[in-house]
Design a protein around this motif. Structure first.
Motif, PDB file in Angstrom:
ATOM      1  N   UNK A 196      35.178  -6.547 -11.295  1.00 16.20           N
ATOM      2  CA  UNK A 196      34.467  -5.234 -12.066  1.00 16.20           C
ATOM      3  C   UNK A 196      34.474  -4.275 -10.952  1.00 16.20           C
ATOM      4  N   UNK A 197      35.014  -4.575  -9.774  1.00 15.55           N
ATOM      5  CA  UNK A 197      34.773  -3.790  -8.949  1.00 15.55           C
ATOM      6  C   UNK A 197      36.250  -2.933  -8.843  1.00 15.55           C
ATOM      7  N   UNK A 198      37.326  -4.532  -8.696  1.00 16.16           N
ATOM      8  CA  UNK A 198      38.429  -4.149  -8.769  1.00 16.16           C
ATOM      9  C   UNK A 198      38.507  -3.838 -10.264  1.00 16.16           C
ATOM     10  N   UNK A 199      38.506  -3.580 -11.278  1.00 17.72           N
ATOM     11  CA  UNK A 199      38.450  -2.737 -12.567  1.00 17.72           C
ATOM     12  C   UNK A 199      38.458  -1.405 -12.200  1.00 17.72           C
ATOM     13  N   UNK A 200      37.593  -0.965 -11.468  1.00 19.36           N
ATOM     14  CA  UNK A 200      36.641   0.227 -11.587  1.00 19.36           C
ATOM     15  C   UNK A 200      37.835   1.198 -10.132  1.00 19.36           C
ATOM     16  N   UNK A 201      37.709   0.684  -9.188  1.00 18.05           N
ATOM     17  CA  UNK A 201      39.030   0.552  -8.170  1.00 18.05           C
ATOM     18  C   UNK A 201      40.377   1.191  -8.704  1.00 18.05           C
ATOM     19  N   UNK A 202      41.282   0.286  -9.594  1.00 20.13           N
ATOM     20  CA  UNK A 202      41.968   0.786 -10.470  1.00 20.13           C
ATOM     21  C   UNK A 202      42.397   1.312 -11.319  1.00 20.13           C
ATOM     22  N   UNK A 203      41.491   1.407 -11.821  1.00 22.43           N
ATOM     23  CA  UNK A 203      40.984   2.871 -13.156  1.00 22.43           C
ATOM     24  C   UNK A 203      40.905   4.749 -11.737  1.00 22.43           C
ATOM     25  N   UNK A 204      40.325   4.199 -10.687  1.00 24.10           N
ATOM     26  CA  UNK A 204      39.792   5.476 -10.023  1.00 24.10           C
ATOM     27  C   UNK A 204      41.592   6.172  -9.182  1.00 24.10           C
ATOM     28  N   UNK A 205      42.025   5.057  -8.987  1.00 22.81           N
ATOM     29  CA  UNK A 205      43.593   5.648  -8.005  1.00 22.81           C
ATOM     30  C   UNK A 205      44.064   6.085  -9.258  1.00 22.81           C
ATOM     31  N   UNK A 206      44.945   5.356 -10.561  1.00 21.87           N
ATOM     32  CA  UNK A 206      44.839   6.050 -11.354  1.00 21.87           C
ATOM     33  C   UNK A 206      44.882   7.473 -11.866  1.00 21.87           C
ATOM     34  N   UNK A 207      42.856   7.818 -11.389  1.00 18.43           N
ATOM     35  CA  UNK A 207      43.141   8.917 -12.276  1.00 18.43           C
ATOM     36  C   UNK A 207      43.394   9.601 -11.226  1.00 18.43           C
ATOM     37  N   UNK A 208      43.292   9.450  -9.770  1.00 20.06           N
ATOM     38  CA  UNK A 208      43.658  10.253  -8.255  1.00 20.06           C
ATOM     39  C   UNK A 208      45.044   9.976  -8.432  1.00 20.06           C
ATOM     40  N   UNK A 209      46.134   9.656  -8.692  1.00 16.24           N
ATOM     41  CA  UNK A 209      46.586  10.129  -8.954  1.00 16.24           C
ATOM     42  C   UNK A 209      47.966  10.552 -10.168  1.00 16.24           C
ATOM     43  N   UNK A 210      47.011  10.266 -11.118  1.00 18.61           N
ATOM     44  CA  UNK A 210      47.889  11.700 -11.838  1.00 18.61           C
ATOM     45  C   UNK A 210      47.221  12.723 -11.459  1.00 18.61           C
ATOM     46  N   UNK A 211      45.698  13.202 -11.156  1.00 20.25           N
ATOM     47  CA  UNK A 211      45.455  14.618 -10.886  1.00 20.25           C
ATOM     48  C   UNK A 211      45.435  15.242  -9.568  1.00 20.25           C
ATOM     49  N   UNK A 212      46.704  13.952  -8.120  1.00 18.63           N
ATOM     50  CA  UNK A 212      46.882  14.439  -7.413  1.00 18.63           C
ATOM     51  C   UNK A 212      47.892  15.799  -7.870  1.00 18.63           C
ATOM     52  N   UNK A 213      48.672  14.930  -7.832  1.00 19.56           N
ATOM     53  CA  UNK A 213      49.927  16.742  -8.219  1.00 19.56           C
ATOM     54  C   UNK A 213      49.817  17.489  -8.495  1.00 19.56           C
ATOM     55  N   UNK A 214      48.735  17.635  -9.874  1.00 12.05           N
ATOM     56  CA  UNK A 214      48.382  18.454 -10.406  1.00 12.05           C
ATOM     57  C   UNK A 214      47.270  19.846  -9.488  1.00 12.05           C
ATOM     58  N   UNK A 215      46.722  19.651  -8.059  1.00 10.74           N
ATOM     59  CA  UNK A 215      46.371  20.013  -7.320  1.00 10.74           C
ATOM     60  C   UNK A 215      47.561  20.829  -6.002  1.00 10.74           C
ATOM     61  N   UNK A 216      47.641  22.174  -6.831  1.00 13.17           N
ATOM     62  CA  UNK A 216      48.751  22.972  -6.112  1.00 13.17           C
ATOM     63  C   UNK A 216      48.120  23.711  -5.498  1.00 13.17           C
ATOM     64  N   UNK A 217      47.272  23.671  -3.508  1.00 13.21           N
ATOM     65  CA  UNK A 217      47.051  24.274  -3.023  1.00 13.21           C
ATOM     66  C   UNK A 217      47.313  26.197  -2.691  1.00 13.21           C
ATOM     67  N   UNK A 218      47.259  27.156  -2.775  1.00 12.50           N
ATOM     68  CA  UNK A 218      47.660  28.323  -2.377  1.00 12.50           C
ATOM     69  C   UNK A 218      48.835  28.953  -3.419  1.00 12.50           C
TER      70      UNK A 218
END
Length: 147
Positions: free
Chosen positions: A19-41
């Motif tokens: 279950x911990x691996x499943x949660x980790x993979x879901x968080x990884x996918x969420x961060x991979x999707x949102x990181x490019x959207x965070x345009x700073x400046x």
């Protein structure tokens, strides 16, 4: 007939990590999707300069005033650029003055586009000086070609 021997139950000493691996993979996918959207400046083409880097104290807050090639002014505290609304020069001067009065040690940086109007840049510097900023610093990028 009590000859049946009872088995002792021993506690299970294994941890199920699936279950911990499943949660980790879901968080990884969420961060991979949102990181490019965070345009700073604000996106500006910074001019090149052959200067030494500024000594910016990481512990002090920075106030970045941006001027784009279209002559729009933006104000952001820190390097986040969360305030993406274009402001007029009077509003910039008033807000910078209020921030400078509240925090005199704040570092004021100007981020100007290479194609920005020079007259608008001088007007911005004058407005910042009238707001109490004694010596604003410019954000540039290092020279890429031979000096």
């Amino acid at each position: 007939m009590e000859t049946l021997a009872r088995k002792k139950r021993r506690p299970m000493s294994e941890i199920n990590v699936v279950p911990y691996i499943d949660v980790m993979l879901v968080l990884l996918i969420v961060f991979m999707i949102t990181a490019p959207l965070l345009n700073q400046g604000i996106e500006v083409e910074l001019p090149e300069a052959n200067n030494e880097p500024l000594d910016i104290d990481e512990n002090l807050q920075t106030l970045v005033v941006t001027i784009t090639a279209a002559g729009e002014y933006f104000l952001s505290i820190g390097a986040t650029g969360e305030d993406r609304q274009s402001l007029d020069l009077a509003t910039i001067a008033r807000q910078v003055g209020q921030i400078k009065n509240a925090n005199p040690a704040i570092q004021v940086l100007i981020e100007g586009d290479t194609n920005a109007n020079w007259g608008a840049m001088i007007t911005l510097i004058t407005a910042l000086q009238n707001a109490g900023v004694e010596n604003p610093s410019f954000i540039t990028q290092p020279l890429t070609g031979p000096a």
